[in-house]
Design an enzyme around this catalytic site. Structure first.
Site, PDB file in Angstrom:
ATOM      1  NE  ARG A   1      46.266  39.965  40.383  1.00 29.95           N
ATOM      2  CZ  ARG A   1      44.982  39.788  40.095  1.00 29.95           C
ATOM      3  NH1 ARG A   1      44.430  40.489  39.134  1.00 29.95           N
ATOM      4  NH2 ARG A   1      44.255  38.921  40.768  1.00 29.95           N
TER       5      ARG A   1
ATOM      6  CE  LYS B   1      41.992  44.990  37.621  1.00 33.91           C
ATOM      7  NZ  LYS B   1      43.034  45.517  38.521  1.00 33.91           N
TER       8      LYS B   1
HETATM    9  N1  HH2 Z   1      43.362  43.385  40.555  1.00 35.12           N
HETATM   10  C1  HH2 Z   1      42.493  42.429  40.973  1.00 35.12           C
HETATM   11  C2  HH2 Z   1      42.844  41.608  42.064  1.00 35.12           C
HETATM   12  N2  HH2 Z   1      44.047  41.718  42.673  1.00 35.12           N
HETATM   13  N3  HH2 Z   1      46.164  42.750  42.836  1.00 35.12           N
HETATM   14  C3  HH2 Z   1      47.042  43.665  42.408  1.00 35.12           C
HETATM   15  N4  HH2 Z   1      48.252  43.770  43.002  1.00 35.12           N
HETATM   16  N5  HH2 Z   1      46.751  44.522  41.370  1.00 35.12           N
HETATM   17  C4  HH2 Z   1      45.551  44.472  40.722  1.00 35.12           C
HETATM   18  O1  HH2 Z   1      45.329  45.293  39.804  1.00 35.12           O
HETATM   19  C5  HH2 Z   1      44.581  43.502  41.154  1.00 35.12           C
HETATM   20  C6  HH2 Z   1      44.939  42.642  42.235  1.00 35.12           C
HETATM   21  C7  HH2 Z   1      41.169  42.265  40.315  1.00 35.12           C
HETATM   22  O2  HH2 Z   1      41.224  41.335  39.245  1.00 35.12           O
HETATM   23  P1  HH2 Z   1      40.711  39.811  39.328  1.00 35.12           P
HETATM   24  O3  HH2 Z   1      41.462  39.034  40.353  1.00 35.12           O
HETATM   25  O4  HH2 Z   1      40.732  39.224  37.965  1.00 35.12           O
HETATM   26  O5  HH2 Z   1      39.180  39.951  39.711  1.00 35.12           O
HETATM   27  P2  HH2 Z   1      38.376  39.693  41.052  1.00 35.12           P
HETATM   28  O6  HH2 Z   1      38.845  40.676  42.071  1.00 35.12           O
HETATM   29  O7  HH2 Z   1      36.932  39.902  40.637  1.00 35.12           O
HETATM   30  O8  HH2 Z   1      38.659  38.272  41.492  1.00 35.12           O
END
Ligand code: HH2
Length: 256
Positions: A240, A198
């Site tokens: 995660r 992040k």
């Molecule tokens: N962070 C993201 C998405 N979902 N869910 C939980 N429970 N906790 C988190 O910290 C979290 C989440 C964001 O990361 P990512 O899926 O890699 O990115 P994007 O939202 O751009 O798809």
């Protein structure tokens, strides 16, 4: 436990477009299971800062074929804010709703699946413009406590809480929450933490490397592992992560 991330999106912040095709997403998920992921988190909408919402039909079209195939091999969660998507995902084999909006507990209760309540201030499109808290730890804890209690009352039997690293929070808010993660853990529900790749990590690394620009998401592995080890040590039960193999190795050493 490590939750492996499978983003079936064109625009996720670190792996957007890499796994948009069903076959590529399934292959990636199988690889993460092989690396030791306890669960695969399949998402069809980016919630990165500034992201625009995706049409519900499109989100379902992206995730359902991937979940149908992956759920034959391991446990799958659906990363969504939409009740319709959660329903379609559970029908396809998902058994956990990872809900960054923390609003879908009635759906989890009705379908008899687990639920993750994540804290977010505002909406992804605008959440990083000016996040404000009087006491970020107290406010996030009060919110998670209230939602988890509500879900338990509604009959959800598996409830996770997540402080929502990067969701409507400045760098200082994120670090304060991690520093006091033991207070989130003390609420008594299992805690999930997602710091993987992040932006806060990119900014810390930029400062420490003496360069002005944040380091890019692909260069945040060591920073991700450092923050994940911290979270594990403070009592997080699940991480995660994009880089599952490295997170599992870190977890083994922490556990030892
Ligand atoms: N962070 C993201 C998405 N979902 N869910 C939980 N429970 N906790 C988190 O910290 C979290 C989440 C964001 O990361 P990512 O899926 O890699 O990115 P994007 O939202 O751009 O798809």
């Amino acid at each position: 436990m490590v939750m492996g991330i499978v983003n079936v999106t064109p625009d996720s912040f670190s792996d957007g477009g890499l796994f948009l095709q069903t076959d590529a997403a399934v292959a990636h998920g199988l690889e993460l299971l092989g690396e030791g992921a306890s669960i695969l988190d399949v998402g069809g909408e980016s919630t990165r800062p500034g992201a625009e919402p995706v049409a519900i039909d499109e989100e379902i079209f992206r995730v359902v074929p991937v979940i149908e195939q992956l759920s034959a091999h391991g446990r799958v969660s659906i990363d969504t804010r939409r009740a319709e998507v959660a329903r379609a995902a559970v029908a396809a084999g998902a058994t956990l709703i990872n809900d960054v909006s923390a609003q879908l507990w009635p759906v989890a209760a009705e379908l008899g699946v687990g639920w993750v309540a994540m804290h977010m201030q505002g909406e992804p499109a605008t959440m990083q413009l000016d996040p404000v808290y009087t006491d970020v730890v107290a406010e996030v804890c009060a919110f998670l406590e209230q939602r988890a209690t509500e879900a338990a009352r509604a009959g959800v039997s598996e409830i996770w809480i997540d402080p929502g690293f990067g969701f409507g929070k400045t760098l200082e808010h994120n670090l304060t929450l991690l520093a006091h993660l033991d207070q989130v853990v003390a609420l008594g529900w299992p805690v999930l933490v997602g710091t993987s790749r992040k932006a806060t990590l990119g900014r810390i690394l930029a400062d420490s490397d003496g360069v002005a620009e944040p380091v890019n998401p692909q260069d945040r592995l060591a920073g991700s592992i450092a923050s994940e080890v911290w979270a594990m040590h403070r009592g997080a039960a699940m991480i995660r992560a994009h880089d599952v193999r490295a997170a599992i190795q870190a977890a083994k050493v922490v556990a030892a």
